[in-house]
Design an enzyme around this catalytic site. Sequence first.
Site, mmCIF file in Angstrom:
data_model
loop_
_atom_site.group_PDB
_atom_site.id
_atom_site.type_symbol
_atom_site.label_atom_id
_atom_site.label_comp_id
_atom_site.label_asym_id
_atom_site.label_seq_id
_atom_site.Cartn_x
_atom_site.Cartn_y
_atom_site.Cartn_z
ATOM 1 N N TYR A 39 0.877 -1.168 0.000
ATOM 2 C CA TYR A 39 0.000 0.000 0.000
ATOM 3 C C TYR A 39 0.921 1.227 0.000
ATOM 4 C CZ TYR A 39 -4.526 2.259 0.730
ATOM 5 O OH TYR A 39 -5.657 3.021 0.573
ATOM 6 N N LYS A 94 -21.047 -19.845 -10.397
ATOM 7 C CA LYS A 94 -20.203 -19.825 -11.598
ATOM 8 C C LYS A 94 -18.774 -19.407 -11.239
ATOM 9 C CE LYS A 94 -20.291 -19.659 -16.285
ATOM 10 N NZ LYS A 94 -21.193 -20.172 -17.320
ATOM 11 N N GLU A 136 -23.691 -13.620 -18.565
ATOM 12 C CA GLU A 136 -24.415 -14.808 -18.096
ATOM 13 C C GLU A 136 -25.885 -14.483 -17.873
ATOM 14 O OE1 GLU A 136 -22.416 -17.482 -17.551
ATOM 15 O OE2 GLU A 136 -24.008 -18.857 -16.954
ATOM 16 N N ASP A 162 -24.088 -18.422 -22.086
ATOM 17 C CA ASP A 162 -25.327 -19.128 -22.454
ATOM 18 C C ASP A 162 -25.385 -19.373 -23.955
ATOM 19 O OD1 ASP A 162 -26.993 -18.810 -19.779
ATOM 20 O OD2 ASP A 162 -25.973 -16.935 -20.201
ATOM 21 N N ALA A 195 -35.245 -20.783 -29.793
ATOM 22 C CA ALA A 195 -34.471 -19.850 -30.616
ATOM 23 C C ALA A 195 -34.091 -18.618 -29.802
ATOM 24 C CB ALA A 195 -35.264 -19.464 -31.860
ATOM 25 N N GLY A 196 -33.681 -18.886 -28.556
ATOM 26 C CA GLY A 196 -33.168 -17.808 -27.703
ATOM 27 C C GLY A 196 -31.660 -17.728 -27.824
ATOM 28 N N ASN A 319 -21.989 -26.461 -19.873
ATOM 29 C CA ASN A 319 -21.079 -25.372 -20.241
ATOM 30 C C ASN A 319 -19.745 -25.448 -19.515
ATOM 31 O OD1 ASN A 319 -23.522 -24.639 -21.273
ATOM 32 N ND2 ASN A 319 -23.237 -22.462 -20.869
#
Lengths: 380, 380
Positions: A39, A94, A136, A162, A195-196, A319
């Site tokens: 520091y 995650k 995400e 995703d 279809a996302g 994933n």
Amino acid sequence: MSDMDYGEEALKKHKKLRGKIGVELKDTLDSKDKLSIYYTPGVAAVSSYVAKNPDETRNYTWLNNSVAVISDGSAVLGLGNIGPYGALPVMEGKCMLFKHFANIDAVPIVLNVHIADEIVAAVKAIAPSFGGINLEDIAAPICFEVEERLKEELDIPIMHDDQHGTAIVVLAGLINAMKVVGRELSDAKIVVAGAGAAGTAIIKLLHLYAKPRIFAVDSKGVIGANRNDLNDEKKKLLKYSNFSDTDGSLEDILQGADVFIGVSKAGLLTPDMVRSMDKKPIIFAMANPTPEIMPDIAKSAGASIVATGRSDFPNQVNNALAFPGIFRGALDNQVRMITDDHKIAAAKAIAELVEKPDSEHIIPSVLDDRLVPAVSKVVR
Amino acid sequence: MSDMDYGEEALKKHKKLRGKIGVELKDTLDSKDKLSIYYTPGVAAVSSYVAKNPDETRNYTWLNNSVAVISDGSAVLGLGNIGPYGALPVMEGKCMLFKHFANIDAVPIVLNVHIADEIVAAVKAIAPSFGGINLEDIAAPICFEVEERLKEELDIPIMHDDQHGTAIVVLAGLINAMKVVGRELSDAKIVVAGAGAAGTAIIKLLHLYAKPRIFAVDSKGVIGANRNDLNDEKKKLLKYSNFSDTDGSLEDILQGADVFIGVSKAGLLTPDMVRSMDKKPIIFAMANPTPEIMPDIAKSAGASIVATGRSDFPNQVNNALAFPGIFRGALDNQVRMITDDHKIAAAKAIAELVEKPDSEHIIPSVLDDRLVPAVSKVVR
């Protein structure tokens, strides 16, 4: 354990731990000398140096190893738009996976802004704090604009998991599934239900890799040029799918198909639909937590290979097979943008880890410790 | 070690460690069951629960213990506006202090936006990720607007440490310094050199605590009603200082003063100025790394008590005496706003840890482990 048991156990464990991650120090701070080095006044020399040489910041700070896991909570797991607080336990989870699998220091960032302009502005504002950004659980179609703009405007690796994490693992699984049934992906008829974010990325990556005949299906039926209810993102899918301008329902389009890929909802796929497919049908039923069809039912109806998103069945399309290695490689190799080439190379690397694929082993386990080295090597 | 030695050692250590902090996990992730409890599917139960009960999020996530250390890099240490990358090593250092002293999980967030609207928007956007926000090294006068607006618009504890951390420790030191010289703070004439973030907060807190006669001095001289070059923030100082509308230079106003408080620049204070002060002058020379006057010179000129920001002289006025306990208390006691009452209570608690103050011991050491318990207890 059943899903409900996992849920109860999760509530207990989370309440006990009060957070799954924390911060650790790389050295102790137990003397005035160390305070003066890490520091003030010592750190001033480091700050001056990196301010003049910004590219060196990664060598003097955690930038070489830090990733933000960012969500606005608009599409969390199967729960939908539950907001930033609801998203936080998932993002912390995650971050655990990032650390455990790839030794990456990931921090959960949940946003209370939900339009593309504001999400982009917030992420750009905090971007100098991190070496990479994992988007995400942001709902389609906003997720597409957010990711595209951030990739254009920032020079650190950004991936909406995703979309691309899912697409990479699906491609990996399909490469091996095709070997098992003795076919070529380029000849296959593939129906993608949903279809996302995930469905769109899967369609693009499969098209890029092998140009199979792909048909996208949403809640209104097959996505085709004759539909007049398509948003811009769904219209763009016509560049990669349905070149025959076919109309119809999921049931219609599945007749004679080789592959069903579901990123939609529980129970969508019936045994009769499986029976209507071509010989040796391949089913990726990835709705979470309950798949489009349960594996035993799909098998009874003639499915040759069934994959799901779940850890309690064979062939878990998860994933976590991809993102830890993708970001490990991007950080280590100073990759400034994750490209389509990286995604395809990652899918191949994952597929190759299965030496002799069979119907119950088309992809490695998420606990396979060869994954991160293999994937990170090709993201360069 | 000299400052230059500390700088060289800091460059070496930082390059070796490549970041001073990382993320740690509160449990291992070595089985599919644990993956299912901490991530999907189990975490869905936690997300659903906290989405419906947002106040419970702190009991199931790291919110109860996490703080963002946020800077735009516009006023870093004594280095000025060196930007977000230059600021990052300092913010990581601050995060070390948070963890070491108060076991708080702090994350460095450096911003590449620099106007108040954009800083406020970015911090508000990411606020649900953290249990508290420590603003750091943001230049005056923007820092005032940013902190005020965030305190109004968010319901988690927010503190700009350059302002209030400094003010709390100065008040703590002055309480004991006054005991040592046998005077009352309310009767003192105090000259504050430097009217930026720290100077402004010091003046406000001293006024609130004891209403001494305060005079603020900037690079143009004493701040008074006759000046026509004052920005809004400096005009506001006239509510707390210079009720006699006195004009003049630092030299002029120091004549007969009891206390000099410097948050300005190296070498500003001369021995002659010290000699012109009242008997037993008290000197807080807190410019970093080089004080307004070196302690031995001030003593030779008659100073009774000298404090600096440095660890290598007695009486180190260091924010680390205050901020760890302030945030520890705010998080533990679910304090939604850090108030003036908290600041004064914290200053008193710090002062009281010195049982028998003398000229070389007006404040505790930053390494005193009674500090965090004592301060956190009064922030409730």
